[in-house]
Design an enzyme around this catalytic site. Structure first.
Site, PDB file in Angstrom:
ATOM      1  N   ARG A  46       0.834  -1.199   0.000  1.00 27.33           N
ATOM      2  CA  ARG A  46       0.000   0.000   0.000  1.00 27.33           C
ATOM      3  C   ARG A  46       0.870   1.251   0.000  1.00 27.33           C
ATOM      4  O   ARG A  46       0.612   2.206  -0.678  1.00 27.33           O
ATOM      5  CB  ARG A  46      -0.892  -0.040   1.251  1.00 27.33           C
ATOM      6  N   ILE A 138       1.161 -24.961  11.263  1.00 30.80           N
ATOM      7  CA  ILE A 138       0.821 -26.377  11.448  1.00 30.80           C
ATOM      8  C   ILE A 138       0.400 -27.004  10.121  1.00 30.80           C
ATOM      9  O   ILE A 138      -0.538 -26.526   9.482  1.00 30.80           O
ATOM     10  CB  ILE A 138      -0.345 -26.552  12.459  1.00 30.80           C
ATOM     11  N   GLY A 189       1.725  -7.976  22.207  1.00 31.26           N
ATOM     12  CA  GLY A 189       1.688  -7.981  20.742  1.00 31.26           C
ATOM     13  C   GLY A 189       0.895  -9.129  20.145  1.00 31.26           C
ATOM     14  O   GLY A 189       0.919  -9.330  18.936  1.00 31.26           O
ATOM     15  N   LYS A 207     -11.780 -19.942   9.903  1.00 24.34           N
ATOM     16  CA  LYS A 207     -10.945 -21.150   9.853  1.00 24.34           C
ATOM     17  C   LYS A 207     -11.810 -22.414   9.966  1.00 24.34           C
ATOM     18  O   LYS A 207     -11.538 -23.424   9.307  1.00 24.34           O
ATOM     19  CB  LYS A 207      -9.915 -21.089  10.980  1.00 24.34           C
TER      20      LYS A 207
HETATM   21  P1  NDP Z   1      -0.207  -6.976   7.596  1.00 25.89           P
HETATM   22  O1  NDP Z   1      -1.239  -5.964   7.888  1.00 25.89           O
HETATM   23  O2  NDP Z   1       0.998  -7.042   8.451  1.00 25.89           O
HETATM   24  O3  NDP Z   1       0.299  -6.765   6.086  1.00 25.89           O
HETATM   25  C1  NDP Z   1      -0.589  -6.477   5.048  1.00 25.89           C
HETATM   26  C2  NDP Z   1       0.208  -6.079   3.805  1.00 25.89           C
HETATM   27  O4  NDP Z   1      -0.693  -5.833   2.742  1.00 25.89           O
HETATM   28  C3  NDP Z   1       1.044  -4.819   3.993  1.00 25.89           C
HETATM   29  O5  NDP Z   1       2.302  -4.988   3.404  1.00 25.89           O
HETATM   30  C4  NDP Z   1       0.239  -3.762   3.223  1.00 25.89           C
HETATM   31  O6  NDP Z   1       1.027  -2.749   2.639  1.00 25.89           O
HETATM   32  C5  NDP Z   1      -0.367  -4.606   2.133  1.00 25.89           C
HETATM   33  N1  NDP Z   1      -1.569  -4.016   1.566  1.00 25.89           N
HETATM   34  C6  NDP Z   1      -2.698  -3.634   2.222  1.00 25.89           C
HETATM   35  N2  NDP Z   1      -3.587  -3.130   1.344  1.00 25.89           N
HETATM   36  C7  NDP Z   1      -3.015  -3.197   0.134  1.00 25.89           C
HETATM   37  C8  NDP Z   1      -3.425  -2.812  -1.176  1.00 25.89           C
HETATM   38  N3  NDP Z   1      -4.620  -2.266  -1.402  1.00 25.89           N
HETATM   39  N4  NDP Z   1      -2.573  -3.012  -2.218  1.00 25.89           N
HETATM   40  C9  NDP Z   1      -1.360  -3.579  -1.991  1.00 25.89           C
HETATM   41  N5  NDP Z   1      -0.909  -3.947  -0.783  1.00 25.89           N
HETATM   42  C10 NDP Z   1      -1.737  -3.767   0.263  1.00 25.89           C
HETATM   43  O7  NDP Z   1      -0.959  -8.386   7.536  1.00 25.89           O
HETATM   44  P2  NDP Z   1      -0.380  -9.822   7.921  1.00 25.89           P
HETATM   45  O8  NDP Z   1       0.922 -10.030   7.252  1.00 25.89           O
HETATM   46  O9  NDP Z   1      -0.499 -10.033   9.375  1.00 25.89           O
HETATM   47  O10 NDP Z   1      -1.501 -10.783   7.263  1.00 25.89           O
HETATM   48  C11 NDP Z   1      -1.519 -11.049   5.874  1.00 25.89           C
HETATM   49  C12 NDP Z   1      -2.486 -12.204   5.603  1.00 25.89           C
HETATM   50  O11 NDP Z   1      -2.023 -13.354   6.304  1.00 25.89           O
HETATM   51  C13 NDP Z   1      -3.910 -11.978   6.077  1.00 25.89           C
HETATM   52  O12 NDP Z   1      -4.795 -12.609   5.195  1.00 25.89           O
HETATM   53  C14 NDP Z   1      -3.943 -12.686   7.431  1.00 25.89           C
HETATM   54  O13 NDP Z   1      -5.236 -13.094   7.786  1.00 25.89           O
HETATM   55  C15 NDP Z   1      -3.072 -13.871   7.117  1.00 25.89           C
HETATM   56  N6  NDP Z   1      -2.470 -14.486   8.287  1.00 25.89           N
HETATM   57  C16 NDP Z   1      -1.755 -13.747   9.168  1.00 25.89           C
HETATM   58  C17 NDP Z   1      -1.179 -14.330  10.262  1.00 25.89           C
HETATM   59  C18 NDP Z   1      -0.379 -13.537  11.231  1.00 25.89           C
HETATM   60  O14 NDP Z   1       0.076 -14.124  12.230  1.00 25.89           O
HETATM   61  N7  NDP Z   1      -0.135 -12.260  11.009  1.00 25.89           N
HETATM   62  C19 NDP Z   1      -1.329 -15.783  10.512  1.00 25.89           C
HETATM   63  C20 NDP Z   1      -2.068 -16.490   9.488  1.00 25.89           C
HETATM   64  C21 NDP Z   1      -2.629 -15.846   8.414  1.00 25.89           C
HETATM   65  P3  NDP Z   1       1.928  -1.749   3.559  1.00 25.89           P
HETATM   66  O15 NDP Z   1       3.047  -2.618   4.084  1.00 25.89           O
HETATM   67  O16 NDP Z   1       2.412  -0.735   2.616  1.00 25.89           O
HETATM   68  O17 NDP Z   1       1.027  -1.262   4.615  1.00 25.89           O
HETATM   69  N1  HSE Z   2      -5.246 -13.326  14.822  1.00 26.74           N
HETATM   70  C1  HSE Z   2      -4.967 -14.695  14.535  1.00 26.74           C
HETATM   71  C2  HSE Z   2      -4.767 -15.455  15.839  1.00 26.74           C
HETATM   72  C3  HSE Z   2      -3.751 -14.775  13.633  1.00 26.74           C
HETATM   73  O1  HSE Z   2      -4.719 -14.845  16.918  1.00 26.74           O
HETATM   74  O2  HSE Z   2      -4.676 -16.674  15.808  1.00 26.74           O
HETATM   75  C4  HSE Z   2      -3.574 -16.116  13.005  1.00 26.74           C
HETATM   76  O3  HSE Z   2      -4.550 -16.396  12.070  1.00 26.74           O
END
Ligand code: NDP
Ligand code: HSE
Length: 441
Positions: A46, A138, A189, A207
């Protein structure tokens, strides 16, 4: 060596940045395992200027135009680590219809509209993999989707949300209330600034839908899942659970069943429940996840590990990238979505469960009989009754008393109607708490 498999990464936040790091540190091994190197040709974010620390990637690959990136002819595999429904759905449908393979961690999208993604993958001939979407690191979806395909899964019971498991574990360990435990989870966190998706059960419900779809060969969406969060769980509930030799967990439960007309059904629910300390899921503490699978031939299986966090989730993403890359090089695709069973989803009212009910009542003759009569009229059998034992915050208090009633198994609708009727008794001052009891205590 063969020409590289070219990757477009959408999102470079918590998960995406760890995907970039792992791709770099493991590049030689990954190339050897796949038979071709992996090359990141673009990363969509973004905010281009955001500080992402030391990322081992050419800054020139960053773009803010994800749609343009997925349309590029020099992209073989799209890795989606953004999240949310739109615009992610549009990007992935575009990529899949064009024959690209997709690896995604986006449980919300898969649960909301997984069918559209599967249809687009079938149309384009690429793969759709999403191991990271449920229970982070997992290995769970691949076993359900491949290893257990010779068996018949009957039930899946899981702790699939790390944040709520951390909160409930803290409440159990320290006696803290929900708000205090949430504050601790936020400070460490685990919980996000807006923890609604976690504490209200939306994350676990997404899920659960994905797990049920794979386990029962049926398209199950988030809207099919009965959902309750943990915000109403109190310190007194935790004490009551301990008095019963139980602990409280936010469970996702997906199970086969049979409707009144004899048709097979599937029921999927997410709610807090008491489980006995002897149950394998009771010892899953902190922010860990675990999923307990029951299958007719395999018996009971338990999957345990880290369900969240950048590196654990990136591990699952990379495993999928290796699989889809190998398939592309071999000119094959994995088996398509298996939804042939198309089982009807059972309403929550037909779920068979047990209730633990705490009542504040007037302490005078006949009250217990009146309360018991309500259960009898709803065809709900009482297993145990406690009054004034002190252990679970249960104590006689002069004119008032606390009653704790645990039922035998009954349909959820009958149990809910019983609770409604209890609220209408003039001798019941309040229904202090209602929790389901699972796992055979
Ligand atoms: P974050 O919020 O940390 O990262 C999201 C990323 O998407 C950022 O880099 C952001 O850009 C980018 N982004 C957002 N909107 C846009 C857009 N319109 N165009 C392009 N890029 C965009 O999310 P997470 O990494 O935590 O999660 C990512 C996915 O993984 C989600 O679907 C989440 O449910 C899944 N997930 C996450 C887990 C976790 O522990 N965090 C565990 C399991 C699944 P910018 O960096 O510039 O803000
Ligand atoms: N918010 C989710 C959790 C991240 O606490 O398990 C992993 O999907």
């Amino acid at each position: 060596m063969t020409s590289p498999v070219r990757l477009a990464l959408l999102g470079c936040g918590t998960v995406g940045s760890e995907v970039v790091r792992l791709l770099h540190t493991q590049s030689a091994d990954l190339a050897a395992r796949i038979g071709a190197p992996l090359e990141i040709v673009g990363i969509a974010v973004r905010r281009i200027g955001r500080d992402r620390g030391e990322l081992p990637v050419d800054p020139a690959v960053f773009t803010t135009d994800a749609l343009d990136l997925v349309k590029r002819d020099d992209v073989d595999v799209v890795i989606e680590c953004v999240g949310g429904i739109e615009p992610a759905r549009g990007w992935l449908v575009e990529a899949l219809r064009a024959g690209k393979s997709v690896v995604t961690a986006n449980k919300a999208l898969l649960a909301e509209d997984g069918g559209t993604l599967h249809d687009a993958a079938a149309e384009g001939g690429g793969d759709l993999y999403y191991e990271a979407a449920v229970a982070g690191a997992i290995p769970l979806l691949r076993p359900l989707r491949e290893s257990l395909h010779g068996d018949r899964i009957t039930r899946v019971t899981g702790i699939v949300n790390g944040t709520t498991n951390f909160i409930l574990s803290a409440m159990d360990a320290t006696g803290a209330g929900f708000a205090e435990a949430l504050e601790e989870a936020t400070d460490l966190g685990y919980a996000e600034a807006d923890p609604t998706a976690d504490v209200e059960g939306f994350d676990a419900a997404a899920k659960a839908a994905i797990l049920a779809s794979l386990a029962f060969h049926t398209r199950v969406g988030a809207a099919d899942v009965h959902r309750e969060g943990i915000t109403e769980v109190t310190a007194a509930d935790v004490i009551s659970a301990k008095a019963m030799g139980c602990t409280i967990k936010l469970l996702c439960i997906a199970a086969r069943g049979v409707a009144a007309d004899g048709r097979e059904t599937v029921g999927v629910r997410v709610h807090p429940a008491m489980i006995p300390l002897t149950h394998p899921l009771a010892s899953v503490g902190d922010a860990f996840n675990a999923v307990f699978v029951e299958a007719e031939a395999a018996g009971q299986l338990m999957f345990y590990g880290r369900g969240a966090g950048g590196a654990p989730t990136a591990s699952a993403v990379l495993g999928d990238v290796v699989a889809v890359s190998r398939n592309r090089l071999a000119g094959v695709r994995a088996a398509s979505e298996s939804a042939y069973a198309d089982l009807p989803v059972r309403p929550m009212g037909e779920a068979l469960t047990r209730y633990h009910i705490s009542l504040d009542v007037t302490d005078r003759p006949g009250v217990l009989a009146a309360v018991a009569g309500v259960f009898a009229r709803h065809d709900v059998s009482i297993a145990t009754v406690r009054q004034g034992s002190g252990g679970g915050g249960v104590a006689g208090r002069g004119e008032d008393a606390d009653l704790v009633i645990v039922t035998h198994v009954a349909p959820d609708a009958a149990l809910a109607a019983t609770v409604r009727a209890l609220r209408g008794l003039d001798t019941v001052r309040s229904v202090a708490s209602v929790l389901r009891v699972e796992g055979g205590a």
